[in-house]
Design an enzyme around this catalytic site. Structure first.
Site, PDB file in Angstrom:
ATOM      1  N   ARG A   1       4.523 -12.721   9.796  1.00 33.51           N
ATOM      2  CA  ARG A   1       5.022 -11.912   9.365  1.00 33.51           C
ATOM      3  C   ARG A   1       6.365 -11.797  10.303  1.00 33.51           C
ATOM      4  O   ARG A   1       6.519 -12.403  11.321  1.00 33.51           O
ATOM      5  CB  ARG A   1       4.279 -10.550   9.617  1.00 33.51           C
ATOM      6  CG  ARG A   1       3.819 -10.302  11.065  1.00 33.51           C
ATOM      7  CD  ARG A   1       3.142  -8.803  11.146  1.00 33.51           C
ATOM      8  NE  ARG A   1       2.393  -8.644  10.180  1.00 33.51           N
ATOM      9  CZ  ARG A   1       2.295  -7.437   9.507  1.00 33.51           C
ATOM     10  NH1 ARG A   1       3.147  -6.496   9.551  1.00 33.51           N
ATOM     11  NH2 ARG A   1       1.188  -7.028   8.577  1.00 33.51           N
TER      12      ARG A   1
ATOM     13  N   GLU B   1       0.753  -0.995  -0.030  1.00 30.41           N
ATOM     14  CA  GLU B   1       0.077   0.130   0.081  1.00 30.41           C
ATOM     15  C   GLU B   1       0.982   1.258   0.086  1.00 30.41           C
ATOM     16  O   GLU B   1       1.804   1.398   0.764  1.00 30.41           O
ATOM     17  CB  GLU B   1      -0.855   0.218   1.429  1.00 30.41           C
ATOM     18  CG  GLU B   1      -2.157   0.117   1.181  1.00 30.41           C
ATOM     19  CD  GLU B   1      -2.628   0.262   2.645  1.00 30.41           C
ATOM     20  OE1 GLU B   1      -3.422   1.157   3.181  1.00 30.41           O
ATOM     21  OE2 GLU B   1      -2.860  -0.847   3.252  1.00 30.41           O
TER      22      GLU B   1
ATOM     23  N   LYS C   1       3.946   1.001  10.111  1.00 28.90           N
ATOM     24  CA  LYS C   1       4.112   2.127   9.214  1.00 28.90           C
ATOM     25  C   LYS C   1       3.498   3.234  10.069  1.00 28.90           C
ATOM     26  O   LYS C   1       4.081   4.347   9.787  1.00 28.90           O
ATOM     27  CB  LYS C   1       3.581   1.783   8.118  1.00 28.90           C
ATOM     28  CG  LYS C   1       4.170   1.169   6.849  1.00 28.90           C
ATOM     29  CD  LYS C   1       3.686   1.236   5.471  1.00 28.90           C
ATOM     30  CE  LYS C   1       2.520   0.190   5.212  1.00 28.90           C
ATOM     31  NZ  LYS C   1       2.391  -0.096   3.793  1.00 28.90           N
TER      32      LYS C   1
HETATM   33  P1  ATP Z   1       0.995  -1.743   8.026  1.00 29.37           P
HETATM   34  O1  ATP Z   1       0.210  -2.666   8.588  1.00 29.37           O
HETATM   35  O2  ATP Z   1       2.301  -1.310   8.822  1.00 29.37           O
HETATM   36  O3  ATP Z   1       0.668  -0.609   7.095  1.00 29.37           O
HETATM   37  P2  ATP Z   1       0.940  -3.521   5.859  1.00 29.37           P
HETATM   38  O4  ATP Z   1       1.011  -4.707   6.200  1.00 29.37           O
HETATM   39  O5  ATP Z   1      -0.566  -2.951   5.647  1.00 29.37           O
HETATM   40  O6  ATP Z   1       2.037  -2.593   6.898  1.00 29.37           O
HETATM   41  P3  ATP Z   1       1.440  -3.379   2.940  1.00 29.37           P
HETATM   42  O7  ATP Z   1       2.157  -2.208   2.434  1.00 29.37           O
HETATM   43  O8  ATP Z   1       0.192  -3.625   2.910  1.00 29.37           O
HETATM   44  O9  ATP Z   1       1.936  -3.049   4.466  1.00 29.37           O
HETATM   45  O10 ATP Z   1       2.249  -4.589   2.695  1.00 29.37           O
HETATM   46  C1  ATP Z   1       2.701  -5.179   1.774  1.00 29.37           C
HETATM   47  C2  ATP Z   1       3.098  -6.683   1.650  1.00 29.37           C
HETATM   48  O11 ATP Z   1       3.904  -6.854   2.542  1.00 29.37           O
HETATM   49  C3  ATP Z   1       1.915  -7.303   2.099  1.00 29.37           C
HETATM   50  O12 ATP Z   1       1.841  -8.613   1.475  1.00 29.37           O
HETATM   51  C4  ATP Z   1       2.073  -7.691   3.629  1.00 29.37           C
HETATM   52  O13 ATP Z   1       1.505  -8.943   4.042  1.00 29.37           O
HETATM   53  C5  ATP Z   1       3.665  -7.765   3.687  1.00 29.37           C
HETATM   54  N1  ATP Z   1       4.431  -7.373   4.913  1.00 29.37           N
HETATM   55  C6  ATP Z   1       4.129  -6.187   5.606  1.00 29.37           C
HETATM   56  N2  ATP Z   1       4.738  -6.356   6.696  1.00 29.37           N
HETATM   57  C7  ATP Z   1       5.282  -7.420   6.639  1.00 29.37           C
HETATM   58  C8  ATP Z   1       6.038  -8.248   7.813  1.00 29.37           C
HETATM   59  N3  ATP Z   1       6.643  -7.603   8.868  1.00 29.37           N
HETATM   60  N4  ATP Z   1       6.502  -9.496   7.643  1.00 29.37           N
HETATM   61  C9  ATP Z   1       6.266 -10.064   6.201  1.00 29.37           C
HETATM   62  N5  ATP Z   1       5.591  -9.364   5.299  1.00 29.37           N
HETATM   63  C10 ATP Z   1       4.973  -8.108   5.614  1.00 29.37           C
HETATM   64 MG    MG Z   2      -1.767  -3.558   4.369  1.00 27.05          MG
END
Ligand code: ATP
Ligand code: MG
Length: 571
Positions: A275, A43, A285
């Site tokens: 994760r 995102e 984030k």
């Molecule tokens: P936040 O919750 O901090 O906004 P997010 O998971 O929503 O983070 P995205 O930009 O949607 O962030 O993540 C993009 C991809 O990276 C998704 O497929 C997500 O599952 C993966 N991802 C995000 N954080 C992690 C993590 N700590 N470990 C493994 N994969 C991750």
């Molecule tokens: Mg997300």
């Protein structure tokens, strides 16, 4: 790129496959797919962090190992929090991370979920026509109140039985902007008594009169994550949609939407993995953004941040991040990974890539009183003992040198083997010196140390083999490169910042950045910005990208002390 970057492949071959790779292998074996297509769907509401690196290595890794493709897709369905700055940074960081390792599996172009808005809309219309979605007038509060609890069923919306015609008309008018934010939603018609709360007539569209970074004001209704994500995957022909564990409970909805629409088969299949969580680190984030907005760090790429761009700026090699993700592996269980393992991996890679040099971080001047006044000679040290082509370096030696304040103590404790009044120490790759006198400033601080040297103690000399307990680094005062050096430490000083309901900023390490004016081995001026080096005995450093000939700057990537190796049981 160098061959070294190809190594993780062979490492992966030797290991047993993780459960996702086993599943992909079984699908290939069964002839399910012509080509494996994965995706990485960030995102664009922040910079990528080390957790994303795990997802990138997994998705691009699987594509790479199976001659497939991995799409980079901006999951930009939420108009409010997104920003073009992030779209650019995500591409830069991803390219840096996989350059030379998986670039041949990159999707041909950057994809945006927002490019599919019209198709999402049409799919929603299809669901309405099939009697599987309806327009609901409950507001957010009423929606929550009728949703039930994990143990109690919810209640049907009073609008659930609207006719298809009425739903089609209302949904069209929602799109045309007739209603204010929150006045209506489009909801699935599934089962308000489902034990899975996500299946209780979830919202698929919300009204939001908001400007979108790509579609501008074309839309005032936006799809929810659950509705959009499976369709994005389907539209792109994704075979394996890999996401983190919190989406496991959403999977029935992912499948329900695709099962109930006329989409190409086989449908993408969602699989969840744990994760990456790191101790001494925050990775959300939202929290990272607040560190930036509150000025606690310089920016998203402040070298103390856990972002990929910060790693790059700090001199962490991409290979170290990839190797770390490989070691951490892929499982179904949430756990907390020790940041010491990441640091250990960074050292391992830098050990091979870094030239060795001397850096005196807190200089004290040493005058060698029995050395010729204008004397100058070369001393020789290794260039990089860990590299195949080792070579040597030369450094000038003169009557005045700098040593590190940490290597001298006026009243040392027992077992202090560095320099002390009346004591001897070897200047590495040069002579043994003896401290004869400590000259003080008016304020009591040390002005200089007056020492004598043993003329025969250099390599090849008659007393070269004489043993002294300590060996320290130094630089010639006349030749030293004056530089600013930024010394970074962990940003947080507790393993779980913000645990036990503390505000996570209370756990910030107040000493996470110290800046010193250092005296460096002169040939460091020739290092290209971004290049790594080891300051012998101290750690791995990087020639800062913002360095200039007038203002040379270096930063510490990581110290020498390896908490991970120490933790491992002794053989
Ligand atoms: P936040 O919750 O901090 O906004 P997010 O998971 O929503 O983070 P995205 O930009 O949607 O962030 O993540 C993009 C991809 O990276 C998704 O497929 C997500 O599952 C993966 N991802 C995000 N954080 C992690 C993590 N700590 N470990 C493994 N994969 C991750
Ligand atoms: Mg997300």
């Amino acid at each position: 790129m160098s061959n070294a970057t190809d190594k993780p492949d062979s490492a992966a071959d030797e290991k047993s496959l993780d459960f996702i790779r086993e599943m992909v292998a079984a699908d290939i074996e069964a002839g399910k797919h012509e080509k494996i297509v994965t995706r990485f769907p960030p995102e664009p509401n922040g910079y990528l962090h080390i957790g994303h690196a795990k997802s990138i290595c997994l998705n691009f890794g699987i594509a790479r190992e199976n001659n497939g493709v991995c799409n980079l897709r901006m999951d930009d369905t939420n108009p409010v929090k997104e920003d073009v700055e992030y779209v650019q940074s995500i591409q830069d960081d991803l390219n840096w991370l996989i350059d030379g390792w998986a670039d041949h599996v990159k999707s041909p172009e950057l994809l945006f979920a927002s490019d599919y808005f019209e198709r999402f809309y049409n799919y929603a219309v299809d669901l309405i026509k099939a009697g599987k979605a309806f327009v609901c007038d409950l507001n957010a509060e009423e929606f929550m109140a009728t949703r039930g609890t994990p143990t109690e069923a919810g209640t049907n919306s009073p609008h659930r039985d609207r006719s298809v015609e009425e739903n089609l008309d209302l949904f069209k008018r929602m799109r045309e902007g007739e209603f204010p934010d929150g006045a209506k939603t489009l909801r699935a018609k599934i089962d308000m008594a489902s034990p899975n709360i996500h299946m209780r007539d979830p919202a698929f569209y919300r009204i939001r009169h908001a400007h979108h970074h790509r579609t501008g004001d074309d839309w005032c209704i936006y799809p929810t994550y659950d509705f959009a994500h499976c369709l994005e995957d389907s539209i792109e022909g994704i075979t394996h949609s890999l996401c983190t564990l919190e989406f496991e409970v959403h999977r029935p909805l992912y499948d329900w939407i695709l099962d109930n629409l006329d989409v190409p088969r086989p449908q993408p299949r969602q699989t969840e993995f744990a994760r990456l969580n790191l101790n001494y680190t925050v990775m959300s984030k939202r929290k990272l953004l607040s560190l930036v907005e509150d000025g606690i760090v310089d920016d998203w790429n402040d070298p103390r941040m856990p972002t990929i761009s910060a790693c790059r700026r700090r001199g962490v090699p991409a290979e170290a991040l990839r190797r770390f993700c490989d070691i951490v592996g892929v499982t179904k269980f949430n756990s907390l990974t020790d940041v010491a393992l990441l640091e250990h991996t960074i050292r391992e890679v830098l050990n091979k890539e870094s030239v060795r040099r001397f850096g005196v971080l807190r200089p004290i001047k040493v005058v060698i009183t029995n050395y010729p006044k204008n004397g100058e000679e070369d001393c020789e040290g290794p260039n990089n003992p860990a590299a195949e082509d080792q070579g040597t370096r030369t450094m000038p030696f003169t009557r005045e040198v700098y040593i590190d304040a940490e290597d001298f103590m006026e009243e040392p404790p027992p077992k202090y083997f560095r320099l002390r009044p009346g004591g001897e120490v070897r200047l590495k790759y040069a002579y043994i010196i003896k401290c004869e006198e400590v000259v003080k400033n008016d304020d009591g601080s040390i002005a200089e140390l007056r020492c004598t040297y043993d003329e025969g103690s250099k390599r090849g000399g008659p007393t070269a083999d004489r043993k002294v307990k300590g060996t320290i680094h130094w630089v010639s005062a006349k030749h030293a490169l004056d530089a600013t050096v930024h010394l970074y430490e962990r940003l947080f000083n507790v393993p779980e910042p913000g645990a036990d309901d503390r505000d996570f900023v209370e756990d910030l390490n107040p000493n996470s950045l110290e800046t010193v004016q250092a005296k460096l081995e002169p040939s460091l001026a020739d290092l290209k910005p971004g290049d790594p080096c080891q300051f012998e005995r101290l750690g791995y450093f990087c020639h800062a990208r913002e360095s200039s000939p007038d203002n040379p700057a270096f930063l510490r990537t990581i110290t020498m002390k390896d908490a991970w190796t120490r933790k491992k049981p002794k053989k």
